[in-house]
Scaffold this motif. Structure first.
Motif, PDB file in Angstrom:
ATOM      1  N   LYS A  32       0.831  -1.205   0.000  1.00 50.18           N
ATOM      2  CA  LYS A  32       0.000   0.000   0.000  1.00 50.18           C
ATOM      3  C   LYS A  32       0.871   1.263   0.000  1.00 50.18           C
ATOM      4  O   LYS A  32       0.550   2.243  -0.666  1.00 50.18           O
ATOM      5  CB  LYS A  32      -0.942  -0.004   1.204  1.00 50.18           C
ATOM      6  N   ILE A  33       1.960   1.243   0.740  1.00 45.97           N
ATOM      7  CA  ILE A  33       2.887   2.388   0.756  1.00 45.97           C
ATOM      8  C   ILE A  33       3.421   2.641  -0.652  1.00 45.97           C
ATOM      9  O   ILE A  33       3.450   3.776  -1.140  1.00 45.97           O
ATOM     10  CB  ILE A  33       4.041   2.148   1.752  1.00 45.97           C
ATOM     11  N   ILE A  34       3.826   1.572  -1.328  1.00 42.61           N
ATOM     12  CA  ILE A  34       4.391   1.714  -2.667  1.00 42.61           C
ATOM     13  C   ILE A  34       3.319   2.153  -3.662  1.00 42.61           C
ATOM     14  O   ILE A  34       3.538   3.073  -4.458  1.00 42.61           O
ATOM     15  CB  ILE A  34       5.073   0.408  -3.114  1.00 42.61           C
ATOM     16  N   THR A  35       2.142   1.523  -3.628  1.00 43.11           N
ATOM     17  CA  THR A  35       1.098   1.877  -4.592  1.00 43.11           C
ATOM     18  C   THR A  35       0.573   3.294  -4.374  1.00 43.11           C
ATOM     19  O   THR A  35       0.260   3.981  -5.334  1.00 43.11           O
ATOM     20  CB  THR A  35      -0.079   0.887  -4.569  1.00 43.11           C
ATOM     21  N   SER A  36       0.499   3.741  -3.141  1.00 45.55           N
ATOM     22  CA  SER A  36       0.008   5.105  -2.918  1.00 45.55           C
ATOM     23  C   SER A  36       1.026   6.137  -3.401  1.00 45.55           C
ATOM     24  O   SER A  36       0.653   7.171  -3.947  1.00 45.55           O
ATOM     25  CB  SER A  36      -0.341   5.333  -1.448  1.00 45.55           C
ATOM     26  N   THR A  37       2.298   5.842  -3.237  1.00 43.92           N
ATOM     27  CA  THR A  37       3.333   6.765  -3.706  1.00 43.92           C
ATOM     28  C   THR A  37       3.459   6.701  -5.220  1.00 43.92           C
ATOM     29  O   THR A  37       3.404   7.718  -5.908  1.00 43.92           O
ATOM     30  CB  THR A  37       4.692   6.442  -3.056  1.00 43.92           C
ATOM     31  N   LEU A  46      -6.310   3.384  -9.425  1.00 45.04           N
ATOM     32  CA  LEU A  46      -7.116   2.311  -8.839  1.00 45.04           C
ATOM     33  C   LEU A  46      -7.247   1.108  -9.763  1.00 45.04           C
ATOM     34  O   LEU A  46      -7.535   0.001  -9.307  1.00 45.04           O
ATOM     35  CB  LEU A  46      -8.499   2.841  -8.449  1.00 45.04           C
ATOM     36  N   SER A  47      -7.025   1.305 -11.062  1.00 43.08           N
ATOM     37  CA  SER A  47      -7.146   0.191 -12.001  1.00 43.08           C
ATOM     38  C   SER A  47      -5.800  -0.490 -12.283  1.00 43.08           C
ATOM     39  O   SER A  47      -5.750  -1.488 -12.998  1.00 43.08           O
ATOM     40  CB  SER A  47      -7.737   0.682 -13.328  1.00 43.08           C
ATOM     41  N   ALA A  48      -4.719   0.012 -11.722  1.00 44.28           N
ATOM     42  CA  ALA A  48      -3.390  -0.548 -11.984  1.00 44.28           C
ATOM     43  C   ALA A  48      -3.277  -1.960 -11.419  1.00 44.28           C
ATOM     44  O   ALA A  48      -3.824  -2.274 -10.369  1.00 44.28           O
ATOM     45  CB  ALA A  48      -2.312   0.345 -11.376  1.00 44.28           C
ATOM     46  N   GLN A  49      -2.570  -2.795 -12.170  1.00 53.90           N
ATOM     47  CA  GLN A  49      -2.302  -4.164 -11.755  1.00 53.90           C
ATOM     48  C   GLN A  49      -0.806  -4.268 -11.458  1.00 53.90           C
ATOM     49  O   GLN A  49       0.010  -3.708 -12.195  1.00 53.90           O
ATOM     50  CB  GLN A  49      -2.683  -5.134 -12.879  1.00 53.90           C
ATOM     51  N   TYR A  50      -0.456  -4.991 -10.407  1.00 51.05           N
ATOM     52  CA  TYR A  50       0.938  -5.067  -9.980  1.00 51.05           C
ATOM     53  C   TYR A  50       1.421  -6.505  -9.911  1.00 51.05           C
ATOM     54  O   TYR A  50       0.650  -7.417  -9.614  1.00 51.05           O
ATOM     55  CB  TYR A  50       1.111  -4.437  -8.589  1.00 51.05           C
ATOM     56  N   ARG A  51       2.713  -6.671 -10.133  1.00 45.97           N
ATOM     57  CA  ARG A  51       3.420  -7.922  -9.872  1.00 45.97           C
ATOM     58  C   ARG A  51       4.482  -7.604  -8.827  1.00 45.97           C
ATOM     59  O   ARG A  51       5.329  -6.737  -9.044  1.00 45.97           O
ATOM     60  CB  ARG A  51       4.092  -8.456 -11.139  1.00 45.97           C
ATOM     61  N   TRP A  52       4.411  -8.314  -7.720  1.00 43.91           N
ATOM     62  CA  TRP A  52       5.266  -8.037  -6.576  1.00 43.91           C
ATOM     63  C   TRP A  52       6.289  -9.160  -6.357  1.00 43.91           C
ATOM     64  O   TRP A  52       5.960 -10.175  -5.771  1.00 43.91           O
ATOM     65  CB  TRP A  52       4.431  -7.901  -5.306  1.00 43.91           C
ATOM     66  N   PRO A  53       7.528  -8.992  -6.770  1.00 41.87           N
ATOM     67  CA  PRO A  53       8.541  -9.995  -6.422  1.00 41.87           C
ATOM     68  C   PRO A  53       8.948  -9.831  -4.966  1.00 41.87           C
ATOM     69  O   PRO A  53       8.607  -8.823  -4.322  1.00 41.87           O
ATOM     70  CB  PRO A  53       9.706  -9.670  -7.353  1.00 41.87           C
ATOM     71  N   ASN A  54       9.636 -10.807  -4.447  1.00 40.80           N
ATOM     72  CA  ASN A  54      10.135 -10.712  -3.080  1.00 40.80           C
ATOM     73  C   ASN A  54      11.113  -9.553  -2.951  1.00 40.80           C
ATOM     74  O   ASN A  54      11.864  -9.257  -3.885  1.00 40.80           O
ATOM     75  CB  ASN A  54      10.839 -12.008  -2.667  1.00 40.80           C
ATOM     76  N   TYR A  65      14.184  -1.560  -5.006  1.00 40.13           N
ATOM     77  CA  TYR A  65      13.110  -2.551  -5.106  1.00 40.13           C
ATOM     78  C   TYR A  65      12.481  -2.402  -6.480  1.00 40.13           C
ATOM     79  O   TYR A  65      12.205  -1.287  -6.932  1.00 40.13           O
ATOM     80  CB  TYR A  65      12.045  -2.358  -4.022  1.00 40.13           C
ATOM     81  N   CYS A  66      12.255  -3.513  -7.135  1.00 36.89           N
ATOM     82  CA  CYS A  66      11.664  -3.525  -8.465  1.00 36.89           C
ATOM     83  C   CYS A  66      10.333  -4.262  -8.428  1.00 36.89           C
ATOM     84  O   CYS A  66      10.185  -5.254  -7.720  1.00 36.89           O
ATOM     85  CB  CYS A  66      12.602  -4.224  -9.454  1.00 36.89           C
ATOM     86  N   PHE A  67       9.384  -3.752  -9.189  1.00 38.13           N
ATOM     87  CA  PHE A  67       8.097  -4.415  -9.356  1.00 38.13           C
ATOM     88  C   PHE A  67       7.623  -4.126 -10.769  1.00 38.13           C
ATOM     89  O   PHE A  67       8.269  -3.387 -11.509  1.00 38.13           O
ATOM     90  CB  PHE A  67       7.075  -3.948  -8.307  1.00 38.13           C
ATOM     91  N   GLN A  68       6.519  -4.733 -11.153  1.00 37.60           N
ATOM     92  CA  GLN A  68       5.946  -4.452 -12.463  1.00 37.60           C
ATOM     93  C   GLN A  68       4.532  -3.928 -12.301  1.00 37.60           C
ATOM     94  O   GLN A  68       3.818  -4.313 -11.377  1.00 37.60           O
ATOM     95  CB  GLN A  68       5.948  -5.702 -13.341  1.00 37.60           C
ATOM     96  N   VAL A  69       4.162  -3.042 -13.220  1.00 36.65           N
ATOM     97  CA  VAL A  69       2.834  -2.442 -13.192  1.00 36.65           C
ATOM     98  C   VAL A  69       2.245  -2.479 -14.599  1.00 36.65           C
ATOM     99  O   VAL A  69       2.951  -2.295 -15.581  1.00 36.65           O
ATOM    100  CB  VAL A  69       2.878  -0.997 -12.635  1.00 36.65           C
ATOM    101  N   ASN A  70       0.947  -2.749 -14.667  1.00 33.56           N
ATOM    102  CA  ASN A  70       0.177  -2.663 -15.899  1.00 33.56           C
ATOM    103  C   ASN A  70      -0.885  -1.605 -15.634  1.00 33.56           C
ATOM    104  O   ASN A  70      -1.788  -1.814 -14.827  1.00 33.56           O
ATOM    105  CB  ASN A  70      -0.459  -4.016 -16.237  1.00 33.56           C
ATOM    106  N   ALA A  71      -0.735  -0.458 -16.280  1.00 33.21           N
ATOM    107  CA  ALA A  71      -1.620   0.675 -16.009  1.00 33.21           C
ATOM    108  C   ALA A  71      -2.314   1.118 -17.292  1.00 33.21           C
ATOM    109  O   ALA A  71      -1.883   0.783 -18.397  1.00 33.21           O
ATOM    110  CB  ALA A  71      -0.816   1.826 -15.419  1.00 33.21           C
ATOM    111  N   LYS A  72      -3.359   1.876 -17.126  1.00 38.83           N
ATOM    112  CA  LYS A  72      -4.107   2.386 -18.276  1.00 38.83           C
ATOM    113  C   LYS A  72      -3.456   3.666 -18.805  1.00 38.83           C
ATOM    114  O   LYS A  72      -2.948   4.480 -18.047  1.00 38.83           O
ATOM    115  CB  LYS A  72      -5.555   2.675 -17.889  1.00 38.83           C
TER     116      LYS A  72
END
Length: 126
Positions: A32-37, A46-54, A65-72
């Motif tokens: 939530k900290i990462i997505t809000s920032t 609110l429609s973004a999709q995330y992939r969260w690696p360890n 820290y790296c993650f993936q996002v699929n956004a509109k």
């Protein structure tokens, strides 16, 4: 000779992560900290999709820290999963803040660079 020397210098400066590095999944509160920032950068967070690696535990105060996002996009269509590179600040081993560095932008060069840095750091995506 110059090419070999340059290659050795570059390889010597790349931080190496071994397979025995400690890893752990993010908690829901940390996500939530990462997505809000990070979400403040998106058109429809609110429609973004995330992939969260360890999270790979590091000695640094603010490890990458790296993650993936699929956004509109502006047309309302998803653009596909893209890699995001940032740093997290931790207190007592818990993520308390996030800072964006690069990735998931219209520049393919920045996206490729984020992918390379994340791969070097040990982050893998499907």
């Amino acid at each position: 000779m110059l090419r070999t020397t340059l290659t050795l210098v570059v390889l010597a400066t790349i931080p190496v992560r071994t397979s025995y590095a400690q890893q752990r999944p993010l908690t829901d509160a940390e996500k939530k900290i990462i997505t809000s920032t990070y979400g403040s950068r998106l058109k429809d967070p609110l429609s973004a999709q995330y992939r969260w690696p360890n999270l790979i535990k590091a000695q640094a105060d603010a490890p990458d820290y790296c993650f993936q996002v699929n956004a509109k996009n502006s047309y309302g269509g998803y653009v596909g999963f893209q890699t995001v590179l940032g740093s997290v600040t931790q207190r007592n081993g818990t993520v308390v803040s996030y800072r964006f560095k690069m990735g998931a932008e219209s520049s393919s060069m920045m996206n490729d660079t984020a992918n390379e840095f994340c791969a070097i750091g040990g982050y893998k995506f499907q």
